[in-house]
Design an enzyme around this catalytic site. Structure first.
Site, PDB file in Angstrom:
ATOM      1  N   HIS A 306      -1.889  -3.919   5.408  1.00  0.00           N
ATOM      2  CA  HIS A 306      -1.566  -5.301   5.764  1.00  0.00           C
ATOM      3  C   HIS A 306      -1.924  -6.213   4.605  1.00  0.00           C
ATOM      4  CE1 HIS A 306      -1.439  -9.030   8.078  1.00  0.00           C
ATOM      5  NE2 HIS A 306      -0.711  -8.358   8.950  1.00  0.00           N
ATOM      6  N   ASP A 363       1.529  -2.568  14.431  1.00  0.00           N
ATOM      7  CA  ASP A 363       2.684  -1.721  14.745  1.00  0.00           C
ATOM      8  C   ASP A 363       2.328  -0.257  14.973  1.00  0.00           C
ATOM      9  OD1 ASP A 363       4.647  -3.748  14.580  1.00  0.00           O
ATOM     10  OD2 ASP A 363       4.420  -3.732  12.408  1.00  0.00           O
TER      11      ASP A 363
HETATM   12  N1  ACO Z   1       1.328   3.642   2.901  1.00  0.00           N
HETATM   13  C1  ACO Z   1       1.026   4.001   1.641  1.00  0.00           C
HETATM   14  N2  ACO Z   1       0.546   3.150   0.711  1.00  0.00           N
HETATM   15  C2  ACO Z   1       0.362   1.885   1.070  1.00  0.00           C
HETATM   16  C3  ACO Z   1       0.658   1.431   2.354  1.00  0.00           C
HETATM   17  C4  ACO Z   1       1.157   2.357   3.301  1.00  0.00           C
HETATM   18  N3  ACO Z   1       1.464   1.983   4.542  1.00  0.00           N
HETATM   19  N4  ACO Z   1       0.388   0.099   2.443  1.00  0.00           N
HETATM   20  C5  ACO Z   1      -0.047  -0.264   1.238  1.00  0.00           C
HETATM   21  N5  ACO Z   1      -0.078   0.814   0.401  1.00  0.00           N
HETATM   22  C6  ACO Z   1      -0.562   0.836  -0.997  1.00  0.00           C
HETATM   23  C7  ACO Z   1       0.335   0.040  -1.903  1.00  0.00           C
HETATM   24  O1  ACO Z   1       1.358   0.866  -2.421  1.00  0.00           O
HETATM   25  C8  ACO Z   1      -0.654  -0.393  -2.965  1.00  0.00           C
HETATM   26  O2  ACO Z   1      -0.942   0.709  -3.798  1.00  0.00           O
HETATM   27  P1  ACO Z   1      -1.326   0.491  -5.364  1.00  0.00           P
HETATM   28  O3  ACO Z   1      -2.519  -0.405  -5.382  1.00  0.00           O
HETATM   29  O4  ACO Z   1      -1.588   1.876  -5.870  1.00  0.00           O
HETATM   30  O5  ACO Z   1      -0.107  -0.140  -5.975  1.00  0.00           O
HETATM   31  C9  ACO Z   1      -1.912  -0.668  -2.178  1.00  0.00           C
HETATM   32  O6  ACO Z   1      -1.806   0.153  -1.015  1.00  0.00           O
HETATM   33  C10 ACO Z   1      -2.142  -2.094  -1.759  1.00  0.00           C
HETATM   34  O7  ACO Z   1      -1.033  -2.562  -1.055  1.00  0.00           O
HETATM   35  P2  ACO Z   1      -1.024  -4.076  -0.632  1.00  0.00           P
HETATM   36  O8  ACO Z   1      -0.901  -4.934  -1.844  1.00  0.00           O
HETATM   37  O9  ACO Z   1      -2.187  -4.308   0.253  1.00  0.00           O
HETATM   38  O10 ACO Z   1       0.270  -4.155   0.239  1.00  0.00           O
HETATM   39  P3  ACO Z   1       1.213  -5.404   0.458  1.00  0.00           P
HETATM   40  O11 ACO Z   1       0.418  -6.573   0.853  1.00  0.00           O
HETATM   41  O12 ACO Z   1       2.112  -5.570  -0.712  1.00  0.00           O
HETATM   42  O13 ACO Z   1       2.103  -4.860   1.656  1.00  0.00           O
HETATM   43  C11 ACO Z   1       2.547  -4.010   3.787  1.00  0.00           C
HETATM   44  C12 ACO Z   1       1.660  -4.925   2.966  1.00  0.00           C
HETATM   45  C13 ACO Z   1       4.035  -4.357   3.529  1.00  0.00           C
HETATM   46  C14 ACO Z   1       2.252  -4.210   5.245  1.00  0.00           C
HETATM   47  C15 ACO Z   1       2.254  -2.543   3.366  1.00  0.00           C
HETATM   48  O14 ACO Z   1       0.911  -2.228   3.688  1.00  0.00           O
HETATM   49  C16 ACO Z   1       3.201  -1.555   4.042  1.00  0.00           C
HETATM   50  O15 ACO Z   1       4.288  -1.315   3.517  1.00  0.00           O
HETATM   51  N6  ACO Z   1       2.823  -0.962   5.200  1.00  0.00           N
HETATM   52  C17 ACO Z   1       3.710  -0.099   5.932  1.00  0.00           C
HETATM   53  C18 ACO Z   1       4.742  -0.920   6.724  1.00  0.00           C
HETATM   54  C19 ACO Z   1       4.097  -1.604   7.893  1.00  0.00           C
HETATM   55  O16 ACO Z   1       3.346  -1.020   8.670  1.00  0.00           O
HETATM   56  N7  ACO Z   1       4.418  -2.882   8.058  1.00  0.00           N
HETATM   57  C20 ACO Z   1       3.917  -3.687   9.180  1.00  0.00           C
HETATM   58  C21 ACO Z   1       2.879  -4.682   8.713  1.00  0.00           C
HETATM   59  S1  ACO Z   1       2.247  -5.640  10.056  1.00  0.00           S
HETATM   60  C22 ACO Z   1       3.513  -6.678  10.402  1.00  0.00           C
HETATM   61  O17 ACO Z   1       4.233  -7.109   9.569  1.00  0.00           O
HETATM   62  C23 ACO Z   1       3.702  -7.049  11.734  1.00  0.00           C
END
Ligand code: ACO
Length: 428
Positions: A306, A363
């Site tokens: 998140h 989710d």
């Molecule tokens: N699976 C694998 N890796 C992940 C995930 C995941 N679900 N979420 C984040 N990461 C990784 C990113 O690739 C990043 O890696 P890096 O530092 O090596 O580049 C690191 O974790 C940090 O990511 P963030 O900057 O915290 O993520 P961001 O804020 O850009 O995205 C998001 C947030 C879109 C929710 C992301 O965590 C994601 O894609 N999750 C899966 C989809 C999901 O569940 N979405 C629902 C969110 S809640 C909502 O909107 C209601």
């Protein structure tokens, strides 16, 4: 004395005010930055930018706190009433008995769709994605309720909000019925908000669907937990569209489109598809974790991570417990819940997820709960949208009432070619 931040660029030094929110969050106010220095800030995806002041919802992602108008989300879990929460978010206080009764009557009075709108369902392909239908139909409300294209006072805002919150449920149910080739079932004015949605989705002309109290309460809770989450992607979309003074229907329809994305509300569908794949043997839980860590794979562990929460999402915690309770009360077992628990356990022990502070988000468990209620997978994000609608309306209202609000128009750093000449086609 009010705190100031000092910015030194080259030989220029300027002072910028620091504003402090009611929970102690501090923000450097750069409103005059460009005017004073010619500089803009670069913050792709707005990860560090507060775009507004808001009194609606407080999220502390470090401590896993979520409050609506100051009230912790956990306090809504006992005897949930989504309509009460909708009022709280939109109008800023818990409704009195009279206000709640009056608003509930307004919802009942507006639950039917204009026949012209209803006929449009017949022209939609049966396999159309329900989120596309929802967004289109909410936008279409503007054609049938033009008196709300301009909302000038609280009475007309309340009336417009009642129409949206009531009709979204009817639209959602009709889109499901259409996908099943079933006759559309009209709302029943004697049923409460959630029971009425379930009735319109599942009753048959010859057999009334009887809603169990456990299922009704669980759906209420799902809607409450999704009702607002400050400046997330879809709410920011609603605010961006609304900042151009676009009407409430158009702004909320845009919110639905943003919510549909798999990285946002659409993740509840992706989670269940992922769990089903594991259940059917197409993928193991360990393989799933490995793929999520491999950047080349393009795969993400849906329902994890998140932008704001760097701790357990409090909504996920409540939903996990509710899944167990509801499945227990219905005397059912869902193997997907066991798989979700296993995935969670594996992820929370894995250095990749630990270091990045990736926890289950709202989710991760919501789909399992919706499945337990008999809601089909492609309606999960629609349910999210029904829940989120009061939040969008509250944010749209707050923005419209804010005298300082201007059209949202970010800047960019241009990295394209410098001035070039047009070349006639035969000389290229
Ligand atoms: N699976 C694998 N890796 C992940 C995930 C995941 N679900 N979420 C984040 N990461 C990784 C990113 O690739 C990043 O890696 P890096 O530092 O090596 O580049 C690191 O974790 C940090 O990511 P963030 O900057 O915290 O993520 P961001 O804020 O850009 O995205 C998001 C947030 C879109 C929710 C992301 O965590 C994601 O894609 N999750 C899966 C989809 C999901 O569940 N979405 C629902 C969110 S809640 C909502 O909107 C209601």
């Amino acid at each position: 004395m009010a705190e100031k931040a000092t910015l030194i660029v080259g030989d220029q030094r300027i002072e910028l005010p620091v504003i402090v929110g009611s929970e102690g969050e501090r923000a450097v106010d750069i409103t005059t930055l460009r005017q004073q220095t010619g500089l803009v800030t670069f913050d792709p995806s707005l990860g560090n930018t507060a775009v507004c002041k808001s009194e609606i919802t407080f999220v502390d992602g470090e401590r896993g706190i979520l409050r609506y108008r100051g009230i912790p989300i956990e306090q809504f879990t006992n005897k949930p009433n989504f309509v009460e929460v909708a009022w709280l978010l939109i109008f800023g206080h818990l409704p009195s008995r009279d206000e709640l009764t009056e608003f509930s009557h307004q919802l009942t009075d507006n639950e039917l769709l204009h026949e012209g709108l209803k006929h449009q369902f017949q022209h939609i392909p049966v396999d159309a994605p329900p989120m596309a239908i929802l967004s289109a139909m909410l936008n279409n409300l503007a054609c049938f309720h033009q008196e709300f294209l301009a909302v000038e006072d609280v009475e007309s805002l309340t009336a417009a909000a009642a129409r949206l919150i009531s009709k979204v449920r009817t639209i959602a149910a009709f889109s499901y019925r259409r996908s099943q080739g079933l006759p559309l079932i009209y709302p029943d004015p004697n049923l409460r908000y959630c029971a009425n949605l379930l009735h319109m989705m599942f009753s048959l002309p010859y057999r009334q669907y009887i809603v169990s109290p456990e299922v009704e309460d669980a759906l209420n809770l799902v809607f409450i937990l999704h009702a607002d989450h400050e400046q997330n992607c879809s709410t920011s979309t609603v605010r961006t569209v609304g900042s151009a003074r676009a009407n409430l229907f158009a702004s909320c329809a845009a919110g639905v489109s943003a919510l549909w994305g798999p990285l946002h509300g659409g993740a509840n569908v992706e989670v269940v598809r992922m769990l089903e794949r594991i259940h059917e043997g197409g993928l193991s839980a360990e393989e799933c974790i490995r793929l999520a860590k491999d950047k080349e794979s393009g795969f993400r562990l849906f329902g994890f991570g998140h932008r704001v929460y760097k701790n357990y999402d409090p909504r996920a915690k409540i939903l996990q417990g509710t899944c167990e309770r509801v499945l227990g009360s219905l005397n059912r077992r869902d193997p997907l819940l066991d798989i979700a628990r296993k995935l969670e356990e594996l992820a929370l022990q894995d250095p990749y997820f630990v270091e990045r502070r990736l926890y289950p988000n709202v989710d991760f468990y919501s789909g399992i709960l919706l499945r337990a209620m008999g809601i089909p997978t492609d309606m999960f994000t629609v349910c999210f949208a029904i829940g989120r609608l009061p939040g969008w309306i509250a944010q749209w209202k707050e923005q419209h009432e804010d005298a300082d609000s201007r059209i949202i128009r970010p800047r960019q750093v241009y990295t394209g070619p410098n001035q070039a000449d047009y070349v006639p086609i035969d000389q290229r």
